[in-house]
Design a protein around this motif. Sequence first.
Motif, PDB file in Angstrom:
ATOM      1  N   HIS A 210       0.839  -1.196   0.000  1.00 32.11           N
ATOM      2  CA  HIS A 210       0.000   0.000   0.000  1.00 32.11           C
ATOM      3  C   HIS A 210       0.875   1.246   0.000  1.00 32.11           C
ATOM      4  N   ARG A 211       0.274   2.370  -0.316  1.00 32.68           N
ATOM      5  CA  ARG A 211       0.992   3.635  -0.293  1.00 32.68           C
ATOM      6  C   ARG A 211       1.317   4.037   1.148  1.00 32.68           C
ATOM      7  N   GLY A 212       2.310   4.913   1.287  1.00 33.61           N
ATOM      8  CA  GLY A 212       2.614   5.473   2.585  1.00 33.61           C
ATOM      9  C   GLY A 212       1.792   6.714   2.842  1.00 33.61           C
ATOM     10  N   ARG A 213       1.949   7.258   4.041  1.00 33.20           N
ATOM     11  CA  ARG A 213       1.187   8.454   4.408  1.00 33.20           C
ATOM     12  C   ARG A 213       2.050   9.391   5.233  1.00 33.20           C
ATOM     13  N   ASP A 290      -2.466  15.912   3.588  1.00 29.28           N
ATOM     14  CA  ASP A 290      -2.383  14.447   3.613  1.00 29.28           C
ATOM     15  C   ASP A 290      -1.680  14.018   2.333  1.00 29.28           C
ATOM     16  N   ARG A 291      -0.463  13.533   2.459  1.00 30.45           N
ATOM     17  CA  ARG A 291       0.343  13.134   1.296  1.00 30.45           C
ATOM     18  C   ARG A 291       0.503  11.623   1.287  1.00 30.45           C
ATOM     19  N   ARG A 292       0.042  10.972   0.238  1.00 26.36           N
ATOM     20  CA  ARG A 292       0.192   9.527   0.072  1.00 26.36           C
ATOM     21  C   ARG A 292       1.390   9.264  -0.836  1.00 26.36           C
ATOM     22  N   THR A 293       2.334   8.474  -0.317  1.00 18.75           N
ATOM     23  CA  THR A 293       3.611   8.283  -0.998  1.00 18.75           C
ATOM     24  C   THR A 293       3.730   6.890  -1.601  1.00 18.75           C
ATOM     25  N   LEU A 294       4.626   6.779  -2.573  1.00 18.22           N
ATOM     26  CA  LEU A 294       4.921   5.513  -3.239  1.00 18.22           C
ATOM     27  C   LEU A 294       6.321   5.046  -2.877  1.00 18.22           C
ATOM     28  N   PRO A 295       6.610   3.752  -3.043  1.00 17.71           N
ATOM     29  CA  PRO A 295       7.980   3.282  -2.820  1.00 17.71           C
ATOM     30  C   PRO A 295       8.974   4.133  -3.602  1.00 17.71           C
TER      31      PRO A 295
END
Length: 443
Positions: A210-213, A290-295
């Motif tokens: 899942h994405r990070g936060r 709210d920032r959703r991050t990727l690998p």
Amino acid sequence: MLNLLDDKLKKAIKEITEELYKDMIEFVQKLIQTPSMSGEEKDVADLNIAEMEKLGYDEVFRDDQGNVVGIVKGTEPGPTIMYNSHMDHVSPGDVDNWEGYDPYGGFIDRCKVDNQDKEPDEAECVHGRAASDVKGGEAVQIYAGGLLVKLREKGFPIKGNFMFTGVVQEEPAEMVGMLHLIDKTLPAKGLTYDAMVSSEATSLKLYCGHRGRVEMLVTVYGRTSHGSAPWLGINSIYKAMPLIERIKDELYPALPTDPDLGQASISLNIIECSPGALSIVPDKCLLSLDRRTLPGETAETALGEIQSIIDDLASKDPEFKADVIIKSALETSYTGLAYEASKDMSPWKISKDHPFVRAAAEALEAVGQSVKFGYWDFGTDASKTCGIDRKPTIGYSPMQEQYAHTPYDKCRTDFMKIGLEGNVAIFLNVTSAGEEAFEKVEW
């Protein structure tokens, strides 16, 4: 690798599943009937400890933060697989939205269900807050340990160790329970783990990431004046407007996309101002992002993107002043242990071709389950096990994600029975898969 196609072993797993099924369903009802909001998990922790002791776990304990751990030891040396659930849940909200179900009732009936992959049909479900996040999966994981105890008693070889962990305070999303458990409790007890299976909702699929936060707080500064003479001040809200526009129109569209996890995202969810009085021009405007991050992305890179915009705006407007930080929160457990926790959860993804995932998939196929893969939209404590520790991690659960945090919260009891067999099969197969199954996860 263990031959899960062995008819004697498969027959034993199914027979013990039938033997334990009634008690498992009664246990999930007890869990649902026991409120356990974040920071108030003691009663559910007590239930988990008592149930694991009843099922014959070899070691059961509670740590100083209130996390619970239960261990079933194998008959042969081997890896330790952590089966993890969180013990807290979100508020049930307005009970009038529950359409006749008591959110703490644990009531069982047949009802319409959404299978996602086909038209809705009917199934027996247990209803109530946390049935799908994560008390249905929690009960299944605890009973998987109990099933392994009975297999061991029947003389079947068990390689490695099964470790159930029930952690506190997952819902606030700072991972304080999991971080304390892994970084402090397990080392102090001389314990470790080699891989993790999460009970977060997967609809019996294998979930692989899942994405990070990252939660960020931007403060844009101005200068107060009387509301009747705004030209004497600097309105921080007005100064924030070009920053908001650039985040929305420039930064968001340029964020990367992952073929499995989707697009990284950023959302402005809260705006506040100070002093916050009608007759005063505000000298501070606070923006919660709210920032959703990727690998490949980190909290630092996300922070740097906002700082770059701030620096550019400041170079063009001498009155523009702002800063950005990662938000934090003080989280206190029911035991009184407190952490100032950074709101930063790492993204993660494990390849479907990783030997651990392949072994889990082969195990499900061996007990007659179809194998499908998926990825969570939301974040989980796997951000610690795989995102930080890089240990092989998957999700496998009878719960369905679309019911989480809703007033339709429920879990299919037939999925729980299937999930009990599946969790045991996964454990038996991955512990016999060889060292390659526990290689560090890369992305």
